[in-house]
Write a protein that holds these residues in place. Structure first.
Motif, PDB file in Angstrom:
ATOM      1  N   MET A 169       6.307   4.337   7.014  1.00 54.76           N
ATOM      2  CA  MET A 169       7.042   5.274   6.168  1.00 54.76           C
ATOM      3  C   MET A 169       6.352   6.626   6.052  1.00 54.76           C
ATOM      4  O   MET A 169       6.878   7.552   5.441  1.00 54.76           O
ATOM      5  N   CYS A 170       5.170   6.742   6.637  1.00 54.64           N
ATOM      6  CA  CYS A 170       4.417   8.006   6.608  1.00 54.64           C
ATOM      7  C   CYS A 170       4.082   8.461   8.020  1.00 54.64           C
ATOM      8  O   CYS A 170       2.993   8.986   8.280  1.00 54.64           O
ATOM      9  N   GLY A 171       4.998   8.249   8.953  1.00 52.80           N
ATOM     10  CA  GLY A 171       4.774   8.686  10.322  1.00 52.80           C
ATOM     11  C   GLY A 171       3.672   7.922  11.032  1.00 52.80           C
ATOM     12  O   GLY A 171       3.041   8.438  11.949  1.00 52.80           O
ATOM     13  N   ASN A 172       3.436   6.676  10.634  1.00 53.46           N
ATOM     14  CA  ASN A 172       2.402   5.816  11.205  1.00 53.46           C
ATOM     15  C   ASN A 172       0.993   6.356  10.985  1.00 53.46           C
ATOM     16  O   ASN A 172       0.063   6.047  11.735  1.00 53.46           O
ATOM     17  N   ALA A 173       0.829   7.172   9.947  1.00 57.43           N
ATOM     18  CA  ALA A 173      -0.504   7.675   9.602  1.00 57.43           C
ATOM     19  C   ALA A 173      -1.310   6.595   8.901  1.00 57.43           C
ATOM     20  O   ALA A 173      -0.765   5.657   8.319  1.00 57.43           O
ATOM     21  N   ALA A 174      -2.627   6.726   8.951  1.00 60.63           N
ATOM     22  CA  ALA A 174      -3.524   5.813   8.250  1.00 60.63           C
ATOM     23  C   ALA A 174      -3.512   6.147   6.759  1.00 60.63           C
ATOM     24  O   ALA A 174      -3.685   7.299   6.372  1.00 60.63           O
ATOM     25  N   ILE A 175      -3.290   5.134   5.935  1.00 59.06           N
ATOM     26  CA  ILE A 175      -3.348   5.309   4.487  1.00 59.06           C
ATOM     27  C   ILE A 175      -4.153   4.156   3.892  1.00 59.06           C
ATOM     28  O   ILE A 175      -4.398   3.144   4.558  1.00 59.06           O
ATOM     29  N   GLY A 232      -5.742   7.035  -3.743  1.00 58.83           N
ATOM     30  CA  GLY A 232      -5.183   6.878  -2.413  1.00 58.83           C
ATOM     31  C   GLY A 232      -5.868   7.793  -1.416  1.00 58.83           C
ATOM     32  O   GLY A 232      -6.401   8.843  -1.788  1.00 58.83           O
ATOM     33  N   LEU A 233      -5.878   7.379  -0.157  1.00 56.10           N
ATOM     34  CA  LEU A 233      -6.393   8.205   0.937  1.00 56.10           C
ATOM     35  C   LEU A 233      -5.344   8.256   2.041  1.00 56.10           C
ATOM     36  O   LEU A 233      -4.708   7.250   2.352  1.00 56.10           O
ATOM     37  N   LYS A 234      -5.195   9.427   2.647  1.00 57.07           N
ATOM     38  CA  LYS A 234      -4.253   9.571   3.757  1.00 57.07           C
ATOM     39  C   LYS A 234      -4.915  10.326   4.886  1.00 57.07           C
ATOM     40  O   LYS A 234      -5.535  11.365   4.681  1.00 57.07           O
ATOM     41  N   GLY A 235      -4.781   9.778   6.104  1.00 59.06           N
ATOM     42  CA  GLY A 235      -5.356  10.405   7.282  1.00 59.06           C
ATOM     43  C   GLY A 235      -4.379  11.314   8.001  1.00 59.06           C
ATOM     44  O   GLY A 235      -3.193  11.388   7.676  1.00 59.06           O
ATOM     45  N   ILE A 278       0.837  -1.198   0.000  1.00 57.96           N
ATOM     46  CA  ILE A 278       0.000   0.000   0.000  1.00 57.96           C
ATOM     47  C   ILE A 278       0.872   1.249   0.000  1.00 57.96           C
ATOM     48  O   ILE A 278       0.617   2.202  -0.743  1.00 57.96           O
ATOM     49  N   GLU A 279       1.910   1.276   0.826  1.00 59.51           N
ATOM     50  CA  GLU A 279       2.829   2.419   0.816  1.00 59.51           C
ATOM     51  C   GLU A 279       3.401   2.657  -0.586  1.00 59.51           C
ATOM     52  O   GLU A 279       3.591   3.799  -1.005  1.00 59.51           O
ATOM     53  N   ALA A 280       3.662   1.565  -1.303  1.00 61.88           N
ATOM     54  CA  ALA A 280       4.266   1.669  -2.634  1.00 61.88           C
ATOM     55  C   ALA A 280       3.236   1.914  -3.729  1.00 61.88           C
ATOM     56  O   ALA A 280       3.610   2.100  -4.893  1.00 61.88           O
ATOM     57  N   GLY A 281       1.941   1.903  -3.381  1.00 62.40           N
ATOM     58  CA  GLY A 281       0.907   2.200  -4.363  1.00 62.40           C
ATOM     59  C   GLY A 281       0.541   1.048  -5.268  1.00 62.40           C
ATOM     60  O   GLY A 281       0.260   1.256  -6.450  1.00 62.40           O
ATOM     61  N   THR A 282       0.516  -0.177  -4.725  1.00 63.41           N
ATOM     62  CA  THR A 282       0.221  -1.365  -5.527  1.00 63.41           C
ATOM     63  C   THR A 282      -1.118  -1.956  -5.133  1.00 63.41           C
ATOM     64  O   THR A 282      -1.224  -2.639  -4.106  1.00 63.41           O
ATOM     65  N   PRO A 283      -2.171  -1.733  -5.922  1.00 60.19           N
ATOM     66  CA  PRO A 283      -3.459  -2.376  -5.640  1.00 60.19           C
ATOM     67  C   PRO A 283      -3.437  -3.837  -6.047  1.00 60.19           C
ATOM     68  O   PRO A 283      -2.616  -4.257  -6.868  1.00 60.19           O
ATOM     69  N   LEU A 284      -4.341  -4.636  -5.465  1.00 65.86           N
ATOM     70  CA  LEU A 284      -4.407  -6.060  -5.752  1.00 65.86           C
ATOM     71  C   LEU A 284      -5.736  -6.420  -6.398  1.00 65.86           C
ATOM     72  O   LEU A 284      -6.792  -5.912  -6.000  1.00 65.86           O
ATOM     73  N   VAL A 301      -7.606  12.937  -0.397  1.00 64.64           N
ATOM     74  CA  VAL A 301      -7.363  12.113  -1.579  1.00 64.64           C
ATOM     75  C   VAL A 301      -5.950  12.370  -2.089  1.00 64.64           C
ATOM     76  O   VAL A 301      -5.505  13.513  -2.203  1.00 64.64           O
ATOM     77  N   THR A 302      -5.232  11.285  -2.394  1.00 62.50           N
ATOM     78  CA  THR A 302      -3.858  11.380  -2.902  1.00 62.50           C
ATOM     79  C   THR A 302      -3.714  10.485  -4.116  1.00 62.50           C
ATOM     80  O   THR A 302      -4.650   9.780  -4.512  1.00 62.50           O
ATOM     81  N   GLY A 303      -2.524  10.483  -4.692  1.00 65.74           N
ATOM     82  CA  GLY A 303      -2.179   9.463  -5.658  1.00 65.74           C
ATOM     83  C   GLY A 303      -2.016   8.135  -4.947  1.00 65.74           C
ATOM     84  O   GLY A 303      -1.996   8.074  -3.704  1.00 65.74           O
ATOM     85  N   LEU A 304      -1.873   7.049  -5.701  1.00 67.49           N
ATOM     86  CA  LEU A 304      -1.766   5.734  -5.061  1.00 67.49           C
ATOM     87  C   LEU A 304      -0.446   5.567  -4.300  1.00 67.49           C
ATOM     88  O   LEU A 304      -0.426   4.903  -3.271  1.00 67.49           O
ATOM     89  N   ARG A 305       0.608   6.144  -4.789  1.00 71.54           N
ATOM     90  CA  ARG A 305       1.915   5.903  -4.186  1.00 71.54           C
ATOM     91  C   ARG A 305       2.177   6.880  -3.042  1.00 71.54           C
ATOM     92  O   ARG A 305       2.077   8.100  -3.219  1.00 71.54           O
ATOM     93  N   PHE A 306       2.558   6.339  -1.879  1.00 72.42           N
ATOM     94  CA  PHE A 306       2.744   7.166  -0.683  1.00 72.42           C
ATOM     95  C   PHE A 306       4.217   7.378  -0.349  1.00 72.42           C
ATOM     96  O   PHE A 306       4.535   8.181   0.529  1.00 72.42           O
ATOM     97  N   ILE A 307       5.123   6.631  -0.985  1.00 72.03           N
ATOM     98  CA  ILE A 307       6.555   6.770  -0.706  1.00 72.03           C
ATOM     99  C   ILE A 307       7.269   7.097  -2.003  1.00 72.03           C
ATOM    100  O   ILE A 307       6.791   6.755  -3.083  1.00 72.03           O
ATOM    101  N   SER A 308       8.409   7.741  -1.893  1.00 68.69           N
ATOM    102  CA  SER A 308       9.190   8.093  -3.073  1.00 68.69           C
ATOM    103  C   SER A 308      10.178   6.993  -3.386  1.00 68.69           C
ATOM    104  O   SER A 308      10.448   6.122  -2.545  1.00 68.69           O
TER     105      SER A 308
END
Length: 241
Positions: A197-203, A163-166, A108-114, A232-239
């Motif tokens: 990788m996102c400060g333990n935020a909900a994504i 993507g969603l980020k809390g 999910i952090e890498a933006g990979t849906p299943l 709302v974000t893009g799917l990928r949460f990490i660079s």
């Protein structure tokens, strides 16, 4: 992944692990732990990754060989010096098997849906955010091509995966509805996790109505007995870095 597979493969084989590593999304038959397997590269967790398809009767032996190749410390067996308790030589590759929780978080952090999780057989390619990977607009005819081409050239889907980020660690679970600021249902959560990788935020990922899917849109979702703010974000949460 490459180093681990090389450790259990035949370096003199006609087809090597490097062929798969250097050609993402192509399939190659190689010998791992003495058995033919099919491997293909897919970087679903934000780092180079390889999928391995093995026959059922060889799977246990293959897994054992991979586990042994990255088993961490190896007891010191130098006969001239004698084994020294608590000491050992470190393998060049160190790791262990993981479970669903760790894999789910990383992908999910890498933006990979299943498939069958974030989208399914009733989803149009334009709704999955995987159009560039899944569809060719230059090859010959295929089943469903007319619908896909018409949507691509003349319109847009009714819904799309985003993507969603809390703001914190309050986590909307899969199946939760997504609401706009007026309280209208505009989508649903398909996957979610707390992201180290996102400060333990909900994504997570959610399928959203077209027009409500734009990045930076503020939405609401239920978590821990209350409605929490998400964006709302893009799917990928990490660079890539």
């Amino acid at each position: 992944a490459g180093e681990l597979l090389r450790a259990v493969s035949d370096p003199h084989a006609v087809v090597t692990v490097d062929a798969a590593l250097n050609s993402p999304s192509t399939h190659h038959v190689v010998a791992l732990a003495g058995h033919p397997v099919t491997v293909f590269r897919r970087d679903g967790c934000g780092v180079p990754g390889v999928h391995v398809w093995a026959a059922n009767e060889h799977a246990d032996q293959l897994y054992a060989s991979l586990a042994q190749a990255c088993g961490g410390l190896v007891p010191n067996v130098d006969q001239s010096q004698g084994a020294v308790e608590g000491q050992g030589t470190r393998r060049p590759i160190v790791g262990r098997g993981i479970g669903w929780l760790a894999y789910n978080t990383a992908r999910i952090e890498a933006g990979t849906p299943l498939f069958h999780v974030d989208f399914g057989p009733d989803s149009l390619p334009h709704e999955t955010a995987q159009l560039d990977q899944a569809v060719s607009f230059t090859k010959g005819c295929y089943l469903g091509q007319e619908v896909v081409a018409r949507m691509h050239n003349l319109g847009h889907p009714k819904r799309v995966l985003v993507g969603l980020k809390g703001e914190d660690d309050r986590l909307p679970v899969a199946g939760s509805q997504v609401l706009d600021e007026s309280g209208d249902v505009i989508g649903g959560v398909s996957s979610s996790t707390l992201a180290p990788m996102c400060g333990n935020a909900a994504i997570g990922f959610a399928t959203m109505k077209w027009g409500k899917h734009n990045e930076a849109t503020n939405v609401l979702a239920p978590a821990e007995g209350e409605m929490v703010n998400m964006v709302v974000t893009g799917l990928r949460f990490i660079s890539d870095s």
